[in-house]
Design a protein around this motif. Sequence first.
Motif, mmCIF file in Angstrom:
data_model
loop_
_atom_site.group_PDB
_atom_site.id
_atom_site.type_symbol
_atom_site.label_atom_id
_atom_site.label_comp_id
_atom_site.label_asym_id
_atom_site.label_seq_id
_atom_site.Cartn_x
_atom_site.Cartn_y
_atom_site.Cartn_z
ATOM 1 N N ALA A 82 0.834 -1.202 0.000
ATOM 2 C CA ALA A 82 0.000 0.000 0.000
ATOM 3 C C ALA A 82 0.868 1.251 0.000
ATOM 4 N N LEU A 83 0.335 2.311 -0.562
ATOM 5 C CA LEU A 83 0.999 3.611 -0.527
ATOM 6 C C LEU A 83 0.480 4.353 0.698
ATOM 7 N N GLY A 84 1.370 4.980 1.432
ATOM 8 C CA GLY A 84 0.954 5.682 2.644
ATOM 9 C C GLY A 84 0.899 4.717 3.806
ATOM 10 N N THR A 85 -0.023 4.951 4.690
ATOM 11 C CA THR A 85 -0.102 4.150 5.914
ATOM 12 C C THR A 85 -0.416 2.688 5.628
ATOM 13 N N HIS A 86 0.189 1.819 6.416
ATOM 14 C CA HIS A 86 -0.089 0.383 6.320
ATOM 15 C C HIS A 86 -1.048 -0.046 7.429
ATOM 16 N N ASN A 87 -1.385 0.859 8.321
ATOM 17 C CA ASN A 87 -2.323 0.561 9.396
ATOM 18 C C ASN A 87 -3.730 0.726 8.850
ATOM 19 N N ARG A 88 -4.373 -0.393 8.571
ATOM 20 C CA ARG A 88 -5.696 -0.323 7.966
ATOM 21 C C ARG A 88 -6.510 -1.564 8.273
ATOM 22 N N ARG A 115 3.668 -9.473 4.307
ATOM 23 C CA ARG A 115 3.806 -9.797 5.726
ATOM 24 C C ARG A 115 3.127 -8.754 6.622
ATOM 25 N N THR A 116 2.006 -8.233 6.150
ATOM 26 C CA THR A 116 1.258 -7.270 6.954
ATOM 27 C C THR A 116 0.179 -8.000 7.745
ATOM 28 N N GLU A 117 -0.200 -7.396 8.852
ATOM 29 C CA GLU A 117 -1.248 -7.971 9.687
ATOM 30 C C GLU A 117 -2.521 -7.151 9.553
ATOM 31 N N VAL A 118 -2.915 -6.899 8.335
ATOM 32 C CA VAL A 118 -4.116 -6.127 8.053
ATOM 33 C C VAL A 118 -5.340 -6.981 8.363
ATOM 34 N N GLN A 119 -6.304 -6.375 9.046
ATOM 35 C CA GLN A 119 -7.572 -7.048 9.298
ATOM 36 C C GLN A 119 -8.424 -6.962 8.037
ATOM 37 N N GLN A 136 -13.524 -1.089 14.159
ATOM 38 C CA GLN A 136 -12.070 -1.286 14.120
ATOM 39 C C GLN A 136 -11.291 -0.007 14.438
ATOM 40 N N ARG A 137 -11.954 1.132 14.354
ATOM 41 C CA ARG A 137 -11.292 2.427 14.520
ATOM 42 C C ARG A 137 -10.517 2.519 15.838
ATOM 43 N N ALA A 138 -11.132 2.147 16.939
ATOM 44 C CA ALA A 138 -10.471 2.278 18.254
ATOM 45 C C ALA A 138 -9.181 1.477 18.309
ATOM 46 N N GLU A 139 -9.200 0.265 17.760
ATOM 47 C CA GLU A 139 -7.989 -0.551 17.760
ATOM 48 C C GLU A 139 -6.896 0.085 16.892
ATOM 49 N N LEU A 140 -7.268 0.594 15.742
ATOM 50 C CA LEU A 140 -6.284 1.239 14.870
ATOM 51 C C LEU A 140 -5.715 2.498 15.517
ATOM 52 N N VAL A 141 -6.564 3.273 16.173
ATOM 53 C CA VAL A 141 -6.096 4.475 16.847
ATOM 54 C C VAL A 141 -5.100 4.103 17.949
ATOM 55 N N SER A 142 -5.411 3.055 18.721
ATOM 56 C CA SER A 142 -4.504 2.651 19.801
ATOM 57 C C SER A 142 -3.178 2.125 19.258
ATOM 58 N N LYS A 143 -3.185 1.467 18.103
ATOM 59 C CA LYS A 143 -1.956 0.959 17.493
ATOM 60 C C LYS A 143 -1.033 2.099 17.044
ATOM 61 N N THR A 144 -1.638 3.205 16.643
ATOM 62 C CA THR A 144 -0.855 4.291 16.055
ATOM 63 C C THR A 144 -0.587 5.428 17.019
ATOM 64 N N SER A 145 -1.011 5.284 18.281
ATOM 65 C CA SER A 145 -0.797 6.360 19.265
ATOM 66 C C SER A 145 0.587 6.299 19.842
#
Length: 145
Positions: A82-88, A115-119, A136-145
Amino acid sequence: MSRNESSKPVQIAQAGDSVLEVEEPDLVIYRLGGVVEGHQLRTLRVAEGQWNEGKRYLLVLVDISRQMSSTMDARKASTEPALGTHNRAIAICGGNHYVQVLSDLAVRAMRSLTRTEVQVRFFPDEEIGRAWLHAQRAELVSKTS
């Protein structure tokens, strides 16, 4: 944030019968149609990468309800990093059994190659897919904080 609280979808790219829409602050919507080709998918992915620049995470909805098929090159393009963030988190919605199987193969290849752990989850319709993405938003926010 419910759909009523988020912004309305804005189309930012089109390639063939497929379009890319975005909804601030964090939702990207791929509406794939017809026979998807590699260059078309790459065009949409470049537009997505430009839009998501600087974002910490993305919610991605892929609507395959109008997609008839995809070329081998399109399936290859879908496995490219992916281009940009991989947290998705990715919700794939709709589609006939054949297109769902092709999408599932592409998801498996993406996970193996990058080898990404994308949901990633499949849903029968957009409404259910959106609800899962917003959860899923809350989990993604916590991963990137």
